[in-house]
Design a protein around this motif. Structure first.
Motif, short mmCIF file in Angstrom:
data_model
loop_
_atom_site.label_atom_id
_atom_site.label_comp_id
_atom_site.label_asym_id
_atom_site.label_seq_id
_atom_site.Cartn_x
_atom_site.Cartn_y
_atom_site.Cartn_z
N GLY A 16 -11.79 2.24 -0.89
CA GLY A 16 -10.27 2.00 -1.31
C GLY A 16 -9.59 3.06 -0.07
N ILE A 17 -10.12 4.34 -0.21
CA ILE A 17 -9.52 5.11 0.68
C ILE A 17 -9.29 4.65 2.08
CG2 ILE A 17 -9.40 7.51 1.61
CD1 ILE A 17 -8.22 7.41 -1.23
N PHE A 18 -10.24 4.15 2.90
CA PHE A 18 -10.25 3.78 4.00
C PHE A 18 -9.36 2.52 4.42
CE2 PHE A 18 -13.36 7.08 4.65
CZ PHE A 18 -13.13 7.33 5.93
N ILE A 19 -9.41 1.68 3.39
CA ILE A 19 -8.50 0.62 3.53
C ILE A 19 -7.25 1.00 3.55
CG2 ILE A 19 -7.67 -1.36 2.14
CD1 ILE A 19 -10.37 -1.91 1.12
N PHE A 20 -6.97 1.96 2.75
CA PHE A 20 -5.53 2.60 2.57
C PHE A 20 -5.01 3.07 3.94
CE2 PHE A 20 -1.93 5.12 1.69
CZ PHE A 20 -1.34 4.74 0.73
N VAL A 21 -6.07 4.05 4.54
CA VAL A 21 -5.79 4.60 5.74
C VAL A 21 -5.46 3.55 6.84
CG1 VAL A 21 -6.88 5.83 7.91
CG2 VAL A 21 -6.89 6.66 5.15
N THR A 22 -6.54 2.42 6.89
CA THR A 22 -6.20 1.43 7.93
C THR A 22 -4.82 0.76 7.81
OG1 THR A 22 -8.39 0.99 7.90
CG2 THR A 22 -6.97 -0.54 8.78
N ILE A 23 -4.23 0.58 6.70
CA ILE A 23 -2.90 0.01 6.64
C ILE A 23 -1.89 1.05 6.82
CG2 ILE A 23 -1.22 -1.08 4.90
CD1 ILE A 23 -3.43 -1.84 3.08
N ALA A 24 -2.15 2.30 6.56
CA ALA A 24 -1.15 3.17 6.99
C ALA A 24 -1.04 3.73 8.34
CB ALA A 24 -1.60 4.69 6.08
N ALA A 25 -2.43 3.41 9.15
CA ALA A 25 -2.30 3.48 10.46
C ALA A 25 -1.30 2.53 11.18
CB ALA A 25 -3.63 3.25 11.05
N PHE A 26 -0.94 1.44 10.61
CA PHE A 26 0.01 0.61 11.24
C PHE A 26 1.64 1.13 11.15
CE2 PHE A 26 -3.21 -2.92 9.95
CZ PHE A 26 -3.84 -2.66 11.67
N PHE A 27 1.63 1.63 9.95
CA PHE A 27 3.15 1.77 9.70
C PHE A 27 3.72 3.37 9.46
CE2 PHE A 27 1.79 -2.36 7.89
CZ PHE A 27 2.39 -3.05 8.75
N ALA A 28 2.81 4.16 9.05
CA ALA A 28 3.11 5.54 8.88
C ALA A 28 4.08 6.07 9.93
CB ALA A 28 1.77 6.52 8.77
N THR A 29 5.03 6.71 9.60
CA THR A 29 5.94 7.40 10.62
C THR A 29 6.15 8.86 10.23
OG1 THR A 29 7.87 6.30 9.63
CG2 THR A 29 6.92 5.12 11.39
N GLU A 30 6.58 9.61 11.44
CA GLU A 30 7.26 10.96 10.85
C GLU A 30 8.71 11.08 10.88
OE1 GLU A 30 5.94 14.40 10.72
OE2 GLU A 30 3.95 13.54 10.69
N ARG A 31 9.20 11.79 9.78
CA ARG A 31 10.42 11.63 9.31
C ARG A 31 10.89 12.97 9.07
NH1 ARG A 31 13.34 7.03 8.34
NH2 ARG A 31 14.62 8.38 6.70
N PRO A 32 12.08 13.39 9.23
CA PRO A 32 12.68 15.00 9.15
C PRO A 32 12.64 14.90 7.38
CG PRO A 32 13.87 13.99 10.80
CD PRO A 32 13.16 12.71 10.19
N VAL A 33 12.36 16.05 6.96
CA VAL A 33 12.41 16.23 5.46
C VAL A 33 13.53 16.88 5.28
CG1 VAL A 33 11.17 17.32 3.61
CG2 VAL A 33 9.88 16.46 5.71
N THR A 34 14.42 16.22 4.23
CA THR A 34 15.84 16.63 3.77
C THR A 34 15.64 17.61 2.73
OG1 THR A 34 16.18 14.80 2.29
CG2 THR A 34 16.59 14.49 4.47
#
Length: 334
Positions: free
Chosen positions: A140-158
């Protein structure tokens, strides 16, 4: 035609994701941290068990000051603490260069390593049910990581996001404090595992926040407050972890930490930090399904772990290479 276009789009996203040098650096650092976490958990568990035998006092309802002082005298516990410190360093290094929702779930690798170590040390070979539970949790965790690898982005923290995170942490600590007072007499390993996993999820999030603020030269009072909250969450979470070691095998504790911790961190990353803002709807369905599968794995492992079953039935199982402790003293029969 639509299917072919979608497949091509996903392939392009996958290729672009792993062209990012930050991801290529963050992933191996997170894996190395998982290895150190596995070794640290095994040694800390051994130290807690040894202190209980030496003092003749169970820590099942919560470790007291006497337990904690004796832990500082145990070589195994100190070795485990050093390894966990190295795991934290690796994790911070990974968080400093890669998105939270990608790096944090990779700690699930430590569940596999810890399971193999504990099987050898305790003499409890994994059963089909426990292996199925571990596969579900890690899968379950690695399925999550695979999906996250497509769309995860760095954003400034407000500042607003930091205040929300700190508020959620405050409510969480109060809630677990109340549960601890009400339920501590029941010696519930799962309570301590869940509590520590949730708190360490906040630790990972706050670490990401502090690192981002420092990197952006925003070292202000809010950054200092986040650092103070991070330290508080580490201390309370560590107390719950050590108590969990007195109630359950290390791989069960690690199962809770490496599944609950990233789920909490990821939920915060998705909802508060907006690290997957551009992800399509199907990706969030995938996140939810993968998280549910991982949680099922932890609950199933808690119910079917061979060491818990044998201990509850008082079966005369030989404890493997752990028949002697780190000082060369033979363990009493269990």
């Amino acid at each position: 035609m639509f299917f072919l276009m979608s497949a091509a789009s996903v392939t392009d996203q996958f290729t672009d994701a792993f062209r990012d040098p930050a991801i290529l650096t963050g992933i191996p650092m997170a894996v190395l941290g998982a290895i150190f976490m596995s070794l640290g958990a095994q040694y800390q568990h051994r130290g807690v068990q040894k202190v209980e035998r030496v003092t003749g006092r169970s820590g099942g309802t919560g470790l007291d000051l006497h337990h904690l002082l004796n832990l500082l005298k145990r070589p195994s516990w100190l070795s485990g603490t050093l390894m966990l410190a190295l795991a934290i360093v690796c994790q911070l290094a990974a968080l400093s260069v890669a998105p939270l929702i990608l790096v944090q779930p990779l700690g699930a690798i430590s569940l596999v390593i810890t399971t193999l170590l504990n099987a050898r040390v305790s003499g409890h070979a994994p059963t089909r049910q426990s292996i199925r539970a571990i596969v579900a949790a890690v899968g379950g965790i690695f399925i999550f990581v695979t999906i996250a690898a497509f769309f995860a982005t760095e954003r400034p923290v407000t500042q607003t996001q930091i205040i929300i995170i700190l508020g959620l942490l405050g409510v969480t600590i109060v809630a677990f404090a109340v549960l601890w007072v009400l339920l501590r007499s029941r010696s519930m390993a799962l309570l301590y595992i869940v509590a520590s996993g949730v708190l360490y999820g906040f630790v990972a999030t706050l670490a990401k926040v502090v690192l981002s603020r420092i990197r952006d030269n925003n070292f202000d009072w809010l950054t200092l407050l986040s650092m103070a909250a991070l330290i508080a969450a580490v201390l309370v979470g560590a107390y719950f972890v050590q108590t969990a070691y007195s109630l359950g095998p290390p791989d069960l504790v690690i199962a809770g930490l490496t599944v609950i911790d990233p789920i909490i961190a990821v939920v915060i990353g998705l909802t508060v930090l907006q690290e997957a803002e551009k992800a399509p709807f199907w990706a969030f369905i995938g996140f939810a399904a993968a998280g549910a599968l991982a949680v099922y794995g932890v609950i199933s492992l808690a119910r079917n772990h061979p060491q818990i079953i044998s201990d509850s039935q008082e079966l005369p199982i030989v404890r493997g290479s752990d028949a002697e402790d780190e000082d060369g003293e033979e363990k009493p029969s269990q």
